[in-house]
Motif scaffolding. Structure first.
Motif, mmCIF file in Angstrom:
data_model
loop_
_atom_site.group_PDB
_atom_site.id
_atom_site.type_symbol
_atom_site.label_atom_id
_atom_site.label_comp_id
_atom_site.label_asym_id
_atom_site.label_seq_id
_atom_site.Cartn_x
_atom_site.Cartn_y
_atom_site.Cartn_z
ATOM 1 N N ALA A 88 0.837 -1.207 0.000
ATOM 2 C CA ALA A 88 0.000 0.000 0.000
ATOM 3 C C ALA A 88 0.873 1.259 0.000
ATOM 4 C CB ALA A 88 -0.942 -0.012 1.203
ATOM 5 N N VAL A 89 1.926 1.256 0.796
ATOM 6 C CA VAL A 89 2.842 2.398 0.840
ATOM 7 C C VAL A 89 3.501 2.579 -0.524
ATOM 8 C CG1 VAL A 89 5.027 3.231 1.823
ATOM 9 C CG2 VAL A 89 3.244 2.327 3.323
ATOM 10 N N ALA A 90 3.938 1.493 -1.138
ATOM 11 C CA ALA A 90 4.575 1.576 -2.456
ATOM 12 C C ALA A 90 3.623 2.145 -3.498
ATOM 13 C CB ALA A 90 5.070 0.188 -2.890
ATOM 14 N N VAL A 91 2.365 1.744 -3.466
ATOM 15 C CA VAL A 91 1.367 2.238 -4.420
ATOM 16 C C VAL A 91 1.143 3.734 -4.225
ATOM 17 C CG1 VAL A 91 -1.093 2.146 -5.008
ATOM 18 C CG2 VAL A 91 0.200 0.027 -4.766
ATOM 19 N N VAL A 92 0.991 4.158 -2.984
ATOM 20 C CA VAL A 92 0.735 5.576 -2.702
ATOM 21 C C VAL A 92 1.946 6.429 -3.080
ATOM 22 C CG1 VAL A 92 0.355 7.247 -0.837
ATOM 23 C CG2 VAL A 92 -1.006 5.172 -0.945
ATOM 24 N N LEU A 93 3.147 5.967 -2.786
ATOM 25 C CA LEU A 93 4.345 6.737 -3.131
ATOM 26 C C LEU A 93 4.566 6.806 -4.639
ATOM 27 C CD1 LEU A 93 6.813 5.633 -0.305
ATOM 28 C CD2 LEU A 93 5.435 7.722 -0.455
ATOM 29 N N ALA A 94 4.276 5.720 -5.343
ATOM 30 C CA ALA A 94 4.386 5.732 -6.804
ATOM 31 C C ALA A 94 3.387 6.715 -7.404
ATOM 32 C CB ALA A 94 4.161 4.332 -7.363
ATOM 33 N N ASP A 95 2.180 6.745 -6.862
ATOM 34 C CA ASP A 95 1.162 7.697 -7.332
ATOM 35 C C ASP A 95 1.614 9.131 -7.062
ATOM 36 O OD1 ASP A 95 -1.559 8.398 -8.298
ATOM 37 O OD2 ASP A 95 -1.886 8.995 -6.212
#
Length: 115
Positions: A88-95
Motif C-alpha cells: 500500500a505504501v509503495a502504491v501511494v508513493l508511486a502515485d
C-alpha cells in the motif's frame, strides 16, 4: 539412534531469499537524492533492515485484517499484514511521484488539514 531434531544453522535461517538490492534513490551525485526509474514495489517477506512503528485505530486494524483475509480467501494470496502495508505504501508513493499535486495522497492530506 539420535532423538534430537536436526535444526538449520544461523546461515540458513538468515540467508537472503529475494533480490539482493532494489534501490529507489541514487545518492551518488553531491549527496542529493535522485529517483531511480525502477518501478516502486513493496518488498516481499524477507528480513528487513529498518523498522518503524505505526499506531492505528481499532477500525483501521480490523480493516487491514479484513483485507488480508480477502486476499487469502478470494484471491489465494497468503500474505501478512506487513506485506499488505508495504504494498500500500509503495502504491501511494508511486502515485505521488507520478501525479504530484493530483495524487491521492496530496488530495487526502489536503482534505484532512483543510488546505
Amino acid at each position: 539412534m539420535n532423538r534430537r531434531a536436526s535444526l538449520p544453522g544461523a546461515a540458513e535461517l538468515f540467508r537472503s531469499t529475494g533480490p539482493t538490492e532494489e534501490r529507489w534513490f541514487d545518492r551518488s551525485q553531491s549527496g542529493s537524492q535522485h529517483a531511480v526509474t525502477t518501478p516502486r514495489r513493496g518488498t516481499p517477506r524477507q528480513k528487513h533492515t529498518a523498522k518503524i512503528t505505526v499506531y492505528v485505530s481499532d477500525d483501521e486494524l480490523l480493516a487491514l485484517e479484513h483485507a488480508r483475509l480477502i486476499l487469502r480467501g478470494t484471491h489465494g494470496l497468503a500474505v501478512d499484514r506487513g506485506r499488505v502495508v508495504r504494498e500500500a505504501v509503495a502504491v501511494v508513493l508511486a502515485d505521488l511521484e507520478e501525479r504530484g499535486e493530483d495524487s491521492v495522497l496530496v488530495r487526502r492530506l489536503r482534505h484532512d488539514t483543510g488546505k
